[in-house]
Design an enzyme around this catalytic site. Structure first.
Site, PDB file in Angstrom:
ATOM      1  N   HIS A 155      94.193  86.058  26.595  1.00 33.24           N
ATOM      2  CA  HIS A 155      93.722  87.073  27.557  1.00 33.24           C
ATOM      3  C   HIS A 155      93.869  86.576  28.999  1.00 33.24           C
ATOM      4  O   HIS A 155      93.106  86.972  29.873  1.00 33.24           O
ATOM      5  CB  HIS A 155      92.261  87.463  27.302  1.00 33.24           C
ATOM      6  CG  HIS A 155      91.969  87.778  25.872  1.00 33.24           C
ATOM      7  ND1 HIS A 155      92.136  89.032  25.329  1.00 33.24           N
ATOM      8  CD2 HIS A 155      91.559  86.974  24.853  1.00 33.24           C
ATOM      9  CE1 HIS A 155      91.814  89.003  24.045  1.00 33.24           C
ATOM     10  NE2 HIS A 155      91.469  87.757  23.725  1.00 33.24           N
ATOM     11  N   SER A 276     111.821  84.171  52.568  1.00 35.70           N
ATOM     12  CA  SER A 276     111.491  85.516  53.027  1.00 35.70           C
ATOM     13  C   SER A 276     112.096  85.726  54.403  1.00 35.70           C
ATOM     14  O   SER A 276     112.239  84.777  55.175  1.00 35.70           O
ATOM     15  CB  SER A 276     109.970  85.659  53.100  1.00 35.70           C
ATOM     16  OG  SER A 276     109.605  86.660  54.033  1.00 35.70           O
ATOM     17  N   LYS A 282     107.204  81.235  52.935  1.00 35.17           N
ATOM     18  CA  LYS A 282     107.450  81.669  51.567  1.00 35.17           C
ATOM     19  C   LYS A 282     108.569  80.913  50.858  1.00 35.17           C
ATOM     20  O   LYS A 282     109.575  80.566  51.441  1.00 35.17           O
ATOM     21  CB  LYS A 282     107.823  83.175  51.530  1.00 35.17           C
ATOM     22  CG  LYS A 282     106.683  84.104  51.825  1.00 35.17           C
ATOM     23  CD  LYS A 282     105.538  84.052  50.822  1.00 35.17           C
ATOM     24  CE  LYS A 282     105.887  84.732  49.527  1.00 35.17           C
ATOM     25  NZ  LYS A 282     106.053  86.173  49.680  1.00 35.17           N
ATOM     26  N   GLU A 289     112.112  86.412  38.641  1.00 35.84           N
ATOM     27  CA  GLU A 289     111.708  87.823  38.713  1.00 35.84           C
ATOM     28  C   GLU A 289     112.856  88.738  38.288  1.00 35.84           C
ATOM     29  O   GLU A 289     112.666  89.731  37.584  1.00 35.84           O
ATOM     30  CB  GLU A 289     111.268  88.182  40.129  1.00 35.84           C
ATOM     31  CG  GLU A 289     109.992  87.487  40.561  1.00 35.84           C
ATOM     32  CD  GLU A 289     109.772  87.637  42.057  1.00 35.84           C
ATOM     33  OE1 GLU A 289     109.413  88.734  42.501  1.00 35.84           O
ATOM     34  OE2 GLU A 289     109.973  86.648  42.791  1.00 35.84           O
TER      35      GLU A 289
END
Ligand code: ARG
Length: 459
Positions: A155, A276, A282, A289
């Site tokens: 979970h 970024s 970043k 992804e």
């Protein structure tokens, strides 16, 4: 020029040609189309269906086409209807009338069913190589981090201690199944449909086994209707790719989480990260992804294939031309995703101390505390569970962990506790003792790596 002149009084409208054409998709099977034609022509010659001399001429002509396509001396005509038409037309232009005999006892229906099989067989071999590379990287990492304690989750909550090596070996198991699934699909696909003709076989005395053997296939299809109407192999391979993409996507999701500041279990190499345009701090896991994102298109490919087939009467229907775009996309996408994933994993830095620190929070040794009461003190598990729960609540209230809670507090809840509890809840011990078959203990991980390497050798 169309293959079907004779019956028709008019040229096809250009819109018909544009819509009907599949050359933009099937031209990538040019080499397999030629291989299939060479085997067919050799068999026709050997069986006396065409003259040996003509068979030889055809084979030689086809070989020049294959070589010229390879070298770039011959370009595929984008206006040809499909790759089969193109090759036959170039052949006839090059060798004259003998070329017109190649299509004896054959239809584009059995021809395309063969070409797709031959093409996919090659592509699956490539995918298998890539998956083996992925497996090898996972095994190396698992070996190196066999004893790196990390929190295991259910979970998405810290649950029980595992090792990073064990976690990676879970993915190794998935990859082993992926390789097996692909091999299994290839085994069933490895038969020649040539001889099925358009749908009803042929009256010529073909030696179908000979053609199959020349092509390195393990047998022939048994029913002419099925031979041209079956696309199970496309659905099976796309499904195998889709299941594999689920695994890559889950791994990618974990990489994304692990390299966040919230986890910081790993650091991706700069060469496999992106920045970024606006936020100077970043470092983004774009590749992971994208792998996660691309899984969706492969699931779509499976759906497209099944939906395309489900209402088709036997035998060939033009709908089936749509098979290639879907199954090619499935294998292309899987291959594309594996390409950066393997080096991304092999170059990442594993921050073991952060994993260990995370494992020390979240009471992941609570089960072990209860197990201590059961094994060392003879307390029934259900009671031990409740006692430990009370201790955890006490820790939370006081801002302590099970390791830092004084023994007196333990004994206030259950008099049976003694100093032994601290050894029992030591994280390394908790992990080392989980040596049940399939468990996360470092010795198990090392044994699992060894066993998987032995399997890898045989693949
Ligand atoms: N381009 C076709 C396909 O991919 C080849 C088979 C065509 N057969 C036919 N009867 N039109 O399915």
């Amino acid at each position: 020029m169309k293959l079907w002149t004779g019956r028709f009084q008019k040229e096809a409208d250009p819109k018909t040609n544009d819509f009907n054409s599949s050359i933009s998709i099937d031209s990538r099977m040019a080499q397999e189309d030629i291989e299939g034609s060479i085997a067919h022509a050799e068999m026709l010659g050997k069986c006396g269906i065409i003259a040996e001399s003509e068979s030889e001429k055809i084979v030689a002509g086809l070989r020049t086409i294959a070589a010229d396509l390879e070298s770039g001396a011959l370009a595929i005509d984008p206006d040809a209807e499909d790759i089969h038409t193109f090759v036959e037309q170039v052949l006839t232009a090059r060798i004259g009338d003998a070329g017109k005999r190649l299509h004896t006892a054959r239809s584009r229906n059995d021809q395309v069913a063969l070409d797709v099989r031959l093409y996919l067989k090659k592509r699956c071999a490539g995918l298998k190589t890539q998956l083996k590379e992925l497996l090898a990287v996972l095994l190396d990492l698992a070996e190196k981090h066999a004893d790196a304690v990390m929190p295991g989750y259910t979970h998405m909550q810290r649950a029980q201690p595992v090792t990073f090596g064990h976690h990676l070996m879970a993915y190794a198991e998935m990859v082993l199944r992926d390789i097996d699934r692909l091999s299994d699909a290839v085994r069933r696909m490895d038969v020649s449909p040539l001889g099925s003709g358009a749908l009803a076989g042929t009256t010529y005395p073909l030696d179908r086994e000979m053609t199959a053997e020349l092509l390195g296939l393990s047998g022939v299809t048994r029913n002419s209707l099925d031979g041209v109407a079956d696309r199970d192999f496309c659905a099976e391979i796309a499904s195998a790719c889709a299941i594999c993409m689920v695994h890559l996507s889950r791994l990618s999701e974990e990489l994304v989480l692990w390299c966040s500041w919230e986890f910081k279990f790993i650091e991706l190499d700069d060469a496999f990260s992106t920045g970024s345009s606006i936020m100077p701090q970043k470092k983004n896991p774009d590749l992971a992804e994208l792998i996660r994102g691309k899984s969706g298109r492969v699931f779509g490919d499976v759906t497209a294939l099944l939906t395309m087939m489900k209402g088709l009467p036997l035998a060939y229907n033009k709908d089936m031309q749509e098979d290639k775009e879907a199954v090619f996309d499935a294998v292309d996408t899987l291959s594309l995703c594996l390409t950066p994933l393997v080096p991304m994993l092999s170059t990442m830095t594993v921050l073991r101390e952060n994993m260990r620190a995370a494992a020390a929070k979240g009471f992941i040794n609570a089960t072990d505390c209860a197990d201590y009461l059961v094994s060392a003190k003879g307390v029934p598990f259900r009671d031990a569970y409740k006692i430990t729960g009370t201790l955890v609540a006490k820790c939370i209230e006081k801002g302590l962990t099970l390791e830092t809670l004084p023994l007196s507090e333990y004994q206030a809840v259950c008099a049976s506790f003694d100093e032994g509890v601290f050894e029992a809840i030591n994280l390394e011990k908790c992990v080392n003792d989980r040596k049940v078959q399939g468990g996360p203990a470092p010795e198990n991980v090392l044994a699992a790596v060894k066993a998987a390497r032995a399997v890898l050798e045989t693949l």
